[in-house]
Write an enzyme that holds these catalytic residues in place. Structure first.
Site, short mmCIF file in Angstrom:
data_model
loop_
_atom_site.label_atom_id
_atom_site.label_comp_id
_atom_site.label_asym_id
_atom_site.label_seq_id
_atom_site.Cartn_x
_atom_site.Cartn_y
_atom_site.Cartn_z
N ASN A 1 25.91 3.29 -51.38
CA ASN A 1 26.05 3.24 -50.13
C ASN A 1 24.80 3.24 -49.15
O ASN A 1 24.25 3.52 -50.12
CB ASN A 1 27.29 4.67 -49.31
CG ASN A 1 26.91 4.42 -47.72
OD1 ASN A 1 27.57 3.49 -47.57
ND2 ASN A 1 26.19 5.54 -46.77
N HIS B 1 22.75 3.68 -46.07
CA HIS B 1 22.72 5.08 -44.58
C HIS B 1 21.81 4.78 -43.62
O HIS B 1 20.36 4.55 -44.31
CB HIS B 1 22.49 6.54 -45.45
CG HIS B 1 23.14 7.15 -43.87
ND1 HIS B 1 24.48 7.25 -43.23
CD2 HIS B 1 21.26 8.42 -43.54
CE1 HIS B 1 23.91 8.36 -42.65
NE2 HIS B 1 22.21 8.45 -42.28
N GLY C 1 29.95 -6.22 -39.33
CA GLY C 1 29.49 -6.90 -40.81
C GLY C 1 28.33 -7.75 -40.99
O GLY C 1 28.02 -8.81 -41.71
N SER C 2 26.90 -7.25 -40.09
CA SER C 2 25.83 -7.85 -40.55
C SER C 2 25.22 -7.97 -41.88
O SER C 2 24.69 -8.38 -42.75
CB SER C 2 24.65 -7.62 -39.34
OG SER C 2 24.54 -6.38 -39.69
N ASN C 3 25.71 -6.66 -42.45
CA ASN C 3 25.48 -6.11 -43.67
C ASN C 3 25.55 -7.40 -44.96
O ASN C 3 25.24 -8.13 -45.87
CB ASN C 3 24.77 -5.13 -43.95
CG ASN C 3 23.45 -4.56 -43.14
OD1 ASN C 3 22.74 -3.71 -43.98
ND2 ASN C 3 23.92 -3.19 -42.87
N LEU D 1 32.67 3.94 -42.62
CA LEU D 1 33.03 5.28 -42.63
C LEU D 1 33.88 5.79 -42.99
O LEU D 1 33.23 7.83 -42.77
CB LEU D 1 32.56 5.08 -41.12
CG LEU D 1 31.71 4.05 -40.49
CD1 LEU D 1 31.86 4.58 -38.67
CD2 LEU D 1 30.72 4.50 -41.02
N GLU E 1 17.49 -3.40 -43.59
CA GLU E 1 18.74 -2.86 -44.44
C GLU E 1 19.64 -4.53 -45.21
O GLU E 1 18.97 -4.36 -45.96
CB GLU E 1 20.16 -2.55 -43.55
CG GLU E 1 19.96 -1.10 -43.31
CD GLU E 1 21.21 -0.66 -42.25
OE1 GLU E 1 21.79 0.41 -42.47
OE2 GLU E 1 21.82 -1.09 -41.46
C1 GAR Z 1 24.40 -0.10 -40.44
O1 GAR Z 1 23.24 0.35 -40.18
C2 GAR Z 1 24.63 0.86 -41.45
O2 GAR Z 1 23.73 1.62 -42.31
C3 GAR Z 1 25.79 1.83 -41.41
O3 GAR Z 1 26.56 1.45 -40.32
C4 GAR Z 1 25.77 0.10 -39.89
C5 GAR Z 1 26.42 -1.29 -39.54
O4 GAR Z 1 25.99 -2.70 -39.76
N1 GAR Z 1 26.17 2.60 -41.85
C6 GAR Z 1 26.31 4.15 -41.49
O5 GAR Z 1 25.85 4.95 -39.93
C7 GAR Z 1 27.17 4.69 -42.77
N2 GAR Z 1 26.79 6.41 -42.40
P1 GAR Z 1 26.49 -3.96 -40.00
O6 GAR Z 1 28.60 -3.55 -39.83
O7 GAR Z 1 26.13 -4.53 -38.55
O8 GAR Z 1 26.51 -3.97 -41.26
#
Ligand code: GAR
Length: 201
Positions: A116, A118, A26-28, A99, A188
């Site tokens: 989304n 990616h 969940g950092s994003n 996902l 990101e």
């Molecule tokens: C992120 O890097 C995002 O781009 C990726 O999951 C990570 C989640 O990080 N998403 C995918 O790979 C989708 N195909 P987070 O939980 O720290 O935000």
């Protein structure tokens, strides 16, 4: 309410209510919540998650953001998720490390209102099974000199919706999937929230 009214009128609303779908660290989600804290145009109104132990749930609790925990069968059959989003008056869906494939009823109810992020430069390194460290492993294994992020609208095909934004970073000769993931996360965190703001304004 007709589903398509959600898609056409939200720009006129005082505040755009956003649901973040996330199932990992969940950092994003955290960065997006911080970026829009106190904002009068964009409100992070709901966290939607499919993993009961995901760290993003702690982030939601800390910020007093309501959570919806998804059940797989209900998510993929019927329109329970659409109804939940409508009940919460959600205008925009942001996938931040979510996902599961988005089922068609949800895409139809939110045309061009699901985005989304990616962790690669689509159309390369996208599609089913291409997520998180699998992406970075493949990028390194192929000897790529450059990787990056793609923010795009979501359609019924994995990672194929119209692109909104890309940013790049180098892949270093000694990179591991972890070091590359860190560099990608920095991109990101720098770009996702401002891009959300730019498509809503
Ligand atoms: C992120 O890097 C995002 O781009 C990726 O999951 C990570 C989640 O990080 N998403 C995918 O790979 C989708 N195909 P987070 O939980 O720290 O935000």
């Amino acid at each position: 309410m007709k589903a398509d009214t959600i898609g056409t009128n939200f720009l006129k609303d005082k505040s755009t209510r956003v649901a973040i779908f996330a199932s990992g660290a969940g950092s994003n989600a955290q960065k997006i919540i911080d970026y829009f804290a106190g904002d009068d145009k964009i409100n992070i109104s709901l966290i939607v998650c499919n993993k009961p132990n995901a760290c993003v749930l702690k982030i939601a609790a800390f910020h007093n953001i309501p959570v919806v925990l998804l059940e797989k069968e209900l998510f993929f059959k019927g329109d329970a998720c659409v109804r939940t989003l409508k009940e919460n008056n959600i205008h925009l869906v942001v996938l931040a490390g979510f996902l599961w494939k988005i089922p068609f009823p949800l895409i139809a109810a939110y045309p061009n209102k699901i985005i989304n992020i990616h962790p690669a430069l689509l159309p390369k390194y996208g599609g089913k099974g291409m997520y998180g460290h699998h992406v970075h492993q493949a990028v390194i294994a192929n000897g790529e000199k450059e990787s990056g992020i793609t923010i795009h609208y979501v359609n019924e095909h994995f990672d194929e919706g119209e692109q909104i934004f890309q940013a790049t970073c180098p892949v270093m000769p000694d990179d591991t999937p972890e070091t590359l993931a860190d560099r990608i996360h920095q991109l990101e965190h720098a770009h996702f929230a401002p891009i959300i703001a730019s498509i809503v304004m």
